[in-house]
Structure formats: structure tokens, C-alpha cells
Design an enzyme around this catalytic site. Sequence first.
Site, PDB file in Angstrom:
ATOM      1  N   ASN A 222       0.755  -1.157   0.117  1.00 21.01           N
ATOM      2  CA  ASN A 222      -0.139  -0.114   0.232  1.00 21.01           C
ATOM      3  C   ASN A 222       0.809   1.221  -0.073  1.00 21.01           C
ATOM      4  OD1 ASN A 222       0.960  -0.255   2.594  1.00 21.01           O
ATOM      5  ND2 ASN A 222      -0.975   0.151   3.409  1.00 21.01           N
ATOM      6  N   GLY A 370      -6.774   8.125   2.308  1.00 22.15           N
ATOM      7  CA  GLY A 370      -7.948   7.214   2.117  1.00 22.15           C
ATOM      8  C   GLY A 370      -7.525   6.179   0.971  1.00 22.15           C
ATOM      9  N   SER A 376      -8.003  11.812   1.111  1.00 19.59           N
ATOM     10  CA  SER A 376      -7.189  11.810   2.436  1.00 19.59           C
ATOM     11  C   SER A 376      -7.329  12.948   3.060  1.00 19.59           C
ATOM     12  CB  SER A 376      -5.641  11.651   1.722  1.00 19.59           C
ATOM     13  OG  SER A 376      -5.675  10.485   1.135  1.00 19.59           O
ATOM     14  N   HIS A 393      -4.021   5.542  10.778  1.00 20.47           N
ATOM     15  CA  HIS A 393      -3.063   5.906   9.674  1.00 20.47           C
ATOM     16  C   HIS A 393      -3.674   5.855   8.497  1.00 20.47           C
ATOM     17  CE1 HIS A 393      -2.847   1.921   8.707  1.00 20.47           C
ATOM     18  NE2 HIS A 393      -1.686   1.991   7.935  1.00 20.47           N
TER      19      HIS A 393
END
Length: 467
Positions: A222, A370, A376, A393
Site C-alpha cells: 500500500n 484514504g 485523504s 493511519h
Amino acid sequence: MGTYQRLQRAFARTGIALDYRDGIYHVRDDQAEAHILLPDSLPLEDKAVRQLLAFAAVRDPHGHGAVCRACATPDFHPGTVAPVGSIVATPPDFVIPAAIGTDINCSVRLLTTGARLDQLAPHKQRLVDLLTASLLNNARDVPVSTRAFRALFDEGPGAFIDGLGSEGLWAHADKARLRVELDSCIGLASFGGSARYAPDAYLQERHAVFRDPGLGTVGSGNHFVELQVVEEVLDRHAAWKAGLRAGDVVVMIHSGSRDVGFHVGQAWMDRARAQWPRGVRHPESGLYGLSGPLAGEYLQAMGVAARYAWANRVVLAELVRKDLEQVVGAAGSRLVVDVPHNVVLREQGMNIHRKGATPAHAGDFALIPGSMGDASYLVTGLGSADWLWSCSHGAGRRMRRQAVRALRPRAADDAAQPWQCVTLREERRIEEAPEAYKPIGPVIDAQETAGLVRAAVRLKPWVTFKA
């Protein structure tokens, strides 16, 4: 019977008591208890709860240390050993290396570009081409002397900056700006270190200049580098402090300590296991604590990887700035915040272990990404002691990668999508699809309601780079 009652009974059958009040799950078994902030619209996963209770139950077999408190944020989901989105506090002479694992000081870094979307949009393809070469195709020249690496590990980030030359990437870097930006890196100054814990390749004097193949790399999974646009200012005072206005383009970088973190993390997980006394049953969780002097040694070793992770993000940021300079200039770029989410920090007289959770002390900025198809957030911490001065986070995964691979891949350049994903590996586009993540809205709302953070700026994805 309602969903909550069914969930409660299902957990009770396996020895876990569960209560849900005011958006918080309270869970306990015969060994430990923990608290989970999670809206009822988001799933509570059995495996994650069991991992959290095992995390909360870690103690030294000789009675020299144990977890004091455990909780989890709304991005809560199962991890390899410890659940993502979890925070535990231990005494200052007790640590749990496997709780942090090998991705030490994985962090998110936010930079302004000094440019607005209407300035950059006409040059988008050129910028994407340059960044693809720099970030994904290894078209980078990052010479660092072994002396500078030793200074990083022994003395710290400031000494590393002082030891950088003026060749390759560093010919483009503003070192005075890098020194100023150290103050915007949460927790960085508290990391110890010693070169004796670093891999030998970084210290060998015969390598006057060492072009580290891992330095300035995004990493898999990620991790990402993302160009974002300020979509909405939610707290104008915080946005002014951050230097952000609606329409500004920013850069968000999510990466960690790469091979150095693996070297340190694996060595100390192995050491913690080896210290377990013979004849005492090993914990099924795989979480072993270290107490006394060994706890201090671990924190020094962890600091080596944490400092390297900072340097890795600095290089990624400077690669972006170099390419921006060619397109529209980057003199106005500055660091907003660099905030960790996979590290142990000494706070309030305790060791706060954050596994996929972020420090959120009163007045400090934090970042909550996000997904590459969702917003985000830049937020301001409110310093909630109930949640160990932390926040989530990110949004958190809701589908494991194995399940996501069954999804039909969508084209990143589909004209119907306002965002674009640039990657050299098609499976990354599938594994990291927006559908794999929880919606960011409820995650933010729950934390604002509980008093963990205050949302400051919403950022929408524009172009995401994934290795």
C-alpha cells in the site's frame, strides 16, 4: 436478534466478552482487555480482535514487564502478527519488537508543491513521464557516502544532511530547506541509533560513495507517492498554518525503511524469541517482549531503521521536487508534516507501540490517507489520553488482497475516473483498488466525535504512483 447481539453471542462462544457503547467496542478475555473505536457501519473482524487481545496480553515471563493499555483506531483490521490500527503502552523498559515488525517507521509525508492545479494540469503528461522514470524506472542518481550513512546512524538526520555532497540528486536539493524541515518530522528527534546495528554495506569505507539500490524507492503493497489537490479547507486556521488553499497541488509520500527495516526488524524479532526461557510455553501469537537493557538496545536498533526511513522519504521528496522544477518550478515547495505509524515512541513515561496508528498529540498535524480513489485528510491532533495520543493511519483495508484479486481491474486512465494510477505491475492496481479499503468518511467522523482529531483539509487524489 440484531447484528450487535449476534456478534456478541458469536464472540462469547469463543471466550470473548464484547460490549458496544457510544461507537466503542470493549473486548476482553481471560488474559486482557482492549478498546476499539469503530462505527457500527464498519465490520468488526474476529481475527483482528483476537490479535488485539493477544497484543494486549504480552508480558515478560519473569514478570519484568507487561502491556499497560491497548486500543485500536477505526482502520482496525488483521495484520500478520499484530492487528493494523492498534496501539499499546508498555513500561519504559519493556518493548515488543514483533508488534512493529520489519516496516519500521513507515510514515506519511506531505509536501506542498507551490503550484495550483490550473498551473500543473496543462503539463500533467510531462510530469507523469518524469515521475514515472524517477520513481518507478530507477532513473535516479542518489550518491551517498558511507561516512554520511554512518553519521545518520550514529548522530542523526542533521549530520546526514551535513554529509551530503553536491552531485547527482543533491545538486538540485536545497539543504537549508531540508534542515528547517526536520522540525516538521513527528518523533524524528527522539530516535536513538548506533551504526553497529546497521547492515555492513552502509559502513564499508571502501565504498566512498554508495549508491544504495533501496534509497528513494516507494516499496510494494500500500505504499505510494501521490499528487493530490486540496479539495476543501475544513479548518481555515490549520490550513493557513499548513500553507494550503483550495486548488493547491500537494504530494503525499507513504514509504518506510525498506531493506534496512527488514534487517533490523527480523534480527530483533529473532532475538526476542531466542530470549524466551526454556521450558516455558511460547505465546501462540508470536509476540515476544524484551525487558531491561535489551529493550533499550532494541530502541537503538529501531532508531537506525527509523532514521533510514526518514532519509528514504527525503530522497523520494527530492526526486519529486527535481521533476517539478523542470515543469513549473519547485522553489515554493515545503514540508507540511512527516508522521510515523509503525514505530515505538517514548511518551508520557511509557513506550507507545503504534502498529498502523499515528501520533495525534494536541496541536500536531497528522495524515490520514484514504485510497487512490478516495479522499485523504490533513488533521490536527487533540491529544486524547484515552486513545494513547493517537489516531488512525488511514482508512484501513476491508478486503484482503486475495479477495481483491478476484475483482475486475479498472483502467487507471478511464476518462470516467478523476484519478489515475501509474504502476508497472497490473496486480498492484487490482490489489490496491478503492474497493479494497473502508470509506474514509466514517473513519474521520468517528475520530472527530471521539475527540482524537479535528479535520483540517480534505485532499483528493489526482495521480498515484505505485511500485
